[in-house]
Design an enzyme around this catalytic site. Structure first.
Site, short mmCIF file in Angstrom:
data_model
loop_
_atom_site.label_atom_id
_atom_site.label_comp_id
_atom_site.label_asym_id
_atom_site.label_seq_id
_atom_site.Cartn_x
_atom_site.Cartn_y
_atom_site.Cartn_z
N HIS A 50 0.81 -1.22 0.00
CA HIS A 50 0.00 0.00 0.00
C HIS A 50 0.84 1.27 0.00
O HIS A 50 0.29 2.37 -0.12
CB HIS A 50 -0.92 0.02 1.23
CG HIS A 50 -1.93 -1.08 1.24
ND1 HIS A 50 -2.98 -1.15 0.36
CD2 HIS A 50 -2.05 -2.18 2.04
CE1 HIS A 50 -3.71 -2.22 0.60
NE2 HIS A 50 -3.17 -2.87 1.60
N ARG A 75 6.93 -5.50 3.38
CA ARG A 75 5.69 -6.14 2.95
C ARG A 75 5.67 -6.06 1.43
O ARG A 75 5.54 -4.98 0.84
CB ARG A 75 4.44 -5.46 3.53
CG ARG A 75 3.17 -6.09 2.96
CD ARG A 75 1.93 -5.91 3.79
NE ARG A 75 1.46 -4.53 3.86
CZ ARG A 75 0.32 -4.17 4.47
NH1 ARG A 75 -0.44 -5.08 5.06
NH2 ARG A 75 -0.02 -2.90 4.52
N ASP A 89 17.23 -9.07 -1.60
CA ASP A 89 18.48 -8.60 -2.22
C ASP A 89 18.79 -7.17 -1.78
O ASP A 89 19.96 -6.79 -1.65
CB ASP A 89 18.37 -8.63 -3.74
CG ASP A 89 18.49 -10.02 -4.33
OD1 ASP A 89 18.81 -10.98 -3.57
OD2 ASP A 89 18.28 -10.17 -5.55
N GLU A 153 -5.13 -12.81 6.67
CA GLU A 153 -6.06 -11.68 6.59
C GLU A 153 -7.29 -12.02 5.75
O GLU A 153 -7.94 -11.12 5.22
CB GLU A 153 -5.35 -10.44 6.05
CG GLU A 153 -4.55 -10.67 4.78
CD GLU A 153 -3.73 -9.46 4.36
OE1 GLU A 153 -3.99 -8.35 4.86
OE2 GLU A 153 -2.81 -9.64 3.53
N ASP A 179 -8.23 -6.22 6.83
CA ASP A 179 -8.73 -7.06 5.76
C ASP A 179 -9.46 -8.28 6.31
O ASP A 179 -10.44 -8.74 5.73
CB ASP A 179 -7.59 -7.51 4.84
CG ASP A 179 -7.23 -6.46 3.80
OD1 ASP A 179 -8.05 -5.54 3.59
OD2 ASP A 179 -6.16 -6.55 3.20
#
Length: 260
Positions: A50, A75, A89, A153, A179
């Protein structure tokens, strides 16, 4: 976990004495990350689902977090081995994978976090995580360092939570109550009693499987209760919300608006 000797964030999450306080960061500014660290949080979650940034912003944000004494989790926007590999990475201590609904998806997430023969993560020895080729133990240490955390979620995930939590190599299950509340028919009610009960069921399944549990607290006042219920990490804030609330509190404290 077996007898593998864990290090880094994986070791912290495996420690039953762990109590990490986290914050989500979706604003791609190193100053925001630094403020989160300097004000006492233990962990920052850079929000690639988000948030307002992509993988190209991660190295700088992760470096800022390191300098501020934070553990760093990304996330990722979706369950995608290439996206997970890119986050690791860049130097993240772990990834948070959203909307994991089945044990098969959880296993793919774990495999994406591990180099062969334990997984399918693509090898590159000169990335930021490897200190651009100057860390000789990188390929071996990355498997024991980097945490794989999956998000519960969705109502579908609740049905499979025992199998998800028991996924070999998984480090933690994290409940996303916003969620989850929507998926359970309680849109916008993350503190609904059924959502709270479901979160505790996830914690119990995680405990039975020997993995850590975490949750996004609906309000800062709920943090202590979640730790008491067995969470090893709790996210207590979002950068945009903390900025909004701080700004609103400052305006209110001036009493100017009330006098107009």
């Amino acid at each position: 976990m077996g007898t593998e000797r864990l290090t880094g964030l994986r070791a912290a999450l495996a420690d039953e004495g762990t109590a990490l306080l986290g914050a989500f960061c979706g604003i791609p500014r190193l100053e925001v990350v630094q403020i989160i660290g300097y004000t006492g949080f233990d962990l920052v979650i850079l929000d690639g689902e988000h948030g307002l940034f992509d993988a190209s912003a991660l190295p700088g944000l992760i470096a800022a977090a390191r300098g501020a004494g934070l553990q760093v989790v990304v996330r990722v926007p979706r369950l995608d081995p290439q996206v997970i590999s890119a986050a690791l990475d860049a130097g993240a201590d772990g990834v948070l994978v959203p909307h994991v609904r089945t044990a098969q998806e959880a296993l793919l997430a774990v495999q994406a976090c591990r180099f062969p023969p334990r997984g399918i993560r693509s090898l590159h020895g000169a990335v930021a995580a490897a200190r651009y080729g100057t860390r000789p133990d990188y390929l071996s240490a990355a498997n024991t360092d980097c945490a794989c955390i999956v998000m519960c979620e969705d109502a579908q995930a609740l049905e499979a939570i025992e199998d998800i939590a028991a996924t070999p190599g998984l480090d933690a299950v994290f409940v996303g109550p916003f969620d989850l509340s929507a998926s359970m028919g309680h849109v916008g009610q993350p503190a609904h009693e059924e959502v709270v009960a479901a979160t505790r069921e996830v914690f119990a399944a995680a405990a039975r499987a020997g993995v850590a549990a975490g949750v996004m607290a609906a309000a800062p006042g709920a943090v202590a209760g979640w730790f008491a219920d067995g969470a090893r990490f709790v996210v207590a804030g979002l950068d945009t919300v903390m900025l909004r609330e701080g700004a609103a509190a400052t305006v209110a404290a001036t009493q100017i608006r009330a006098s107009r």
